[in-house]
Design a protein around this motif. Sequence first.
Motif, PDB file in Angstrom:
ATOM      1  N   SER A 211      -0.334   1.290   6.502  1.00 22.79           N
ATOM      2  CA  SER A 211      -0.115  -0.291   7.120  1.00 22.79           C
ATOM      3  C   SER A 211      -1.299  -1.269   6.619  1.00 22.79           C
ATOM      4  N   ASP A 212      -1.093  -2.394   7.135  1.00 24.86           N
ATOM      5  CA  ASP A 212      -2.137  -3.411   6.893  1.00 24.86           C
ATOM      6  C   ASP A 212      -3.594  -3.354   7.564  1.00 24.86           C
ATOM      7  N   ILE A 213      -3.463  -2.129   8.412  1.00 25.24           N
ATOM      8  CA  ILE A 213      -4.865  -1.930   9.043  1.00 25.24           C
ATOM      9  C   ILE A 213      -6.118  -1.690   8.185  1.00 25.24           C
ATOM     10  N   ILE A 214      -5.760  -1.361   6.956  1.00 22.52           N
ATOM     11  CA  ILE A 214      -6.705  -1.135   5.891  1.00 22.52           C
ATOM     12  C   ILE A 214      -7.470  -2.343   5.559  1.00 22.52           C
ATOM     13  N   THR A 215      -6.681  -3.448   5.676  1.00 28.34           N
ATOM     14  CA  THR A 215      -7.175  -4.774   5.257  1.00 28.34           C
ATOM     15  C   THR A 215      -8.205  -5.450   6.418  1.00 28.34           C
TER      16      THR A 215
ATOM     17  N   TYR B 132       0.746  -1.086  -0.028  1.00 27.35           N
ATOM     18  CA  TYR B 132       0.176  -0.002  -0.149  1.00 27.35           C
ATOM     19  C   TYR B 132       0.855   1.151   0.039  1.00 27.35           C
ATOM     20  N   MET B 133       1.419   1.595  -1.136  1.00 29.77           N
ATOM     21  CA  MET B 133       2.316   2.575  -1.349  1.00 29.77           C
ATOM     22  C   MET B 133       1.696   3.588  -2.259  1.00 29.77           C
ATOM     23  N   ASP B 134       1.743   4.724  -1.989  1.00 28.72           N
ATOM     24  CA  ASP B 134       1.251   5.944  -3.226  1.00 28.72           C
ATOM     25  C   ASP B 134       2.632   6.112  -4.017  1.00 28.72           C
TER      26      ASP B 134
ATOM     27  N   LYS C 127      -3.123   7.339   9.425  1.00 30.69           N
ATOM     28  CA  LYS C 127      -2.381   8.272   8.677  1.00 30.69           C
ATOM     29  C   LYS C 127      -3.460   8.592   7.604  1.00 30.69           C
ATOM     30  N   LYS C 128      -2.888   9.681   6.964  1.00 30.35           N
ATOM     31  CA  LYS C 128      -3.613  10.326   5.921  1.00 30.35           C
ATOM     32  C   LYS C 128      -3.932   9.236   4.785  1.00 30.35           C
ATOM     33  N   LEU C 129      -2.842   8.490   4.272  1.00 26.17           N
ATOM     34  CA  LEU C 129      -3.178   7.732   3.361  1.00 26.17           C
ATOM     35  C   LEU C 129      -4.158   6.592   3.659  1.00 26.17           C
ATOM     36  N   GLU C 130      -4.084   6.102   4.905  1.00 23.44           N
ATOM     37  CA  GLU C 130      -5.119   5.063   5.255  1.00 23.44           C
ATOM     38  C   GLU C 130      -6.581   5.661   5.344  1.00 23.44           C
TER      39      GLU C 130
ATOM     40  N   PHE D 180     -11.550  13.162   9.927  1.00 21.27           N
ATOM     41  CA  PHE D 180     -10.226  13.078  10.487  1.00 21.27           C
ATOM     42  C   PHE D 180      -9.038  13.287   9.212  1.00 21.27           C
ATOM     43  N   TYR D 181      -9.455  13.401   7.997  1.00 22.53           N
ATOM     44  CA  TYR D 181      -8.588  13.572   7.106  1.00 22.53           C
ATOM     45  C   TYR D 181      -8.092  14.967   7.398  1.00 22.53           C
TER      46      TYR D 181
END
Length: 129
Positions: free
Chosen positions: A42-46, A8-10, A64-67, A123-124
């Motif tokens: 992180s893998d929290i998004i899964t 999970y990388m931008d 995090k912002k990306l999550e 939150f974002y």
Amino acid sequence: MLPKDGAYMDYYSARIDTIIEQQTDTTEVAEVYTEESYRTASDIITKINSSTTKLTEKGLKNLKKLELEILRNTIYARHGYTFKKKSYRQFFDSVEWYIPISENVDKELTSLEKNNIKSLFKFYLIIIL
């Protein structure tokens, strides 16, 4: 759900830092170079299904912002939203269940999803402001 083995990388939002190394015993510059870094999630998004689980402040405040972006846009992706932003499209194109079919999926969203989108966006905004 999102794949558990994904990276999970931008890749489209690289930050380029200029690194200047000084020699330890003089004031001369030893080396100047650039270094790229990418936002990662992180893998929290899964583990969070933002379409079926009511998201809480406790669960969102440390993301995090990306999550937050991925969790919010996963809701739209599940309904077949066609992403215009290259980084979102790149991310969801690799997910086997994603089939882009519409530029407006607002009528497809459940009330739970709408509430979760608001919470995720709140939150974002806290992070970016």
